[in-house]
Design an enzyme around this catalytic site. Sequence first.
Site, short mmCIF file in Angstrom:
data_model
loop_
_atom_site.label_atom_id
_atom_site.label_comp_id
_atom_site.label_asym_id
_atom_site.label_seq_id
_atom_site.Cartn_x
_atom_site.Cartn_y
_atom_site.Cartn_z
N GLY A 46 0.72 -1.07 0.01
CA GLY A 46 0.04 0.16 0.04
C GLY A 46 0.92 1.42 0.16
CD GLN A 51 3.29 5.89 2.83
OE1 GLN A 51 2.28 5.33 2.10
NE2 GLN A 51 4.18 5.07 3.37
CB CYS A 93 5.16 2.44 7.44
SG CYS A 93 4.64 3.95 6.87
CG LEU A 94 6.54 1.10 1.54
CD1 LEU A 94 6.05 1.63 0.06
CD2 LEU A 94 8.10 0.08 1.28
CG HIS A 135 -0.51 1.40 7.29
ND1 HIS A 135 0.11 0.86 8.44
CD2 HIS A 135 -0.17 2.19 6.56
CE1 HIS A 135 1.58 1.51 8.02
NE2 HIS A 135 1.24 2.11 7.05
CD GLU A 136 -1.07 2.54 2.66
OE1 GLU A 136 -0.71 3.61 2.80
OE2 GLU A 136 -0.31 1.46 3.04
CG HIS A 139 0.37 6.78 5.50
ND1 HIS A 139 1.34 7.45 6.08
CD2 HIS A 139 0.51 5.51 5.27
CE1 HIS A 139 2.16 6.50 6.29
NE2 HIS A 139 1.73 5.23 5.97
ZN ZN Z 1 2.72 3.52 6.03
#
Ligand code: ZN
Length: 170
Positions: A46, A51, A93-94, A135-136, A139
């Site tokens: 995701g 991000q 998380c990236l 999660h996304e 963000h």
């Molecule tokens: Zn993340």
Amino acid sequence: MSKNDICIYGDLVLKQKAAPVVEFDEKLKQTADEMFETMIETDGIGLAAPQVDISKAFLVIGMPHDNEEVERLFFANPEILETRGEIGLEEGCLSIPGIREEVVRPEWIRLRYQDLQGRLHEMETDGLLARVLQHEIDHLNGILFTDRLSPAKRGLLKGALEKLANSAGT
Ligand code: ZN
């Protein structure tokens, strides 16, 4: 857009509430495609627009399937309408490389969102997709999964997070 364009913990854009998507044009589709490629390249499932330094309320998800095909999903202006249950699952998380922790979230969600053409949809989901979506969507509201940990757990990660923040933007 490449993995070098992913914002890291400490970048201010990750703490901002993203603006709603109002134009469903070719540029949005192109950006979503680029984000999808970046996500695959970095082994993510995701990726939310903030991000990659775009403070707009949309995200892409690549759902892995048994036949190794990845289903491309796009969500603009997602809004969680209802939740049920509670489950603890490990998240990464990236934007927070190297850190994985168990996060407790609702197990089932019902949400409303818009697709690439701006059409309104409603869906119910659980399992991995419900988890990635929550999660996304966080963000898009400037919330990171580390914000959802207990103060004690966050305390243990303080050093590692500060290190990430210091390396961000350099
Ligand atoms: Zn993340």
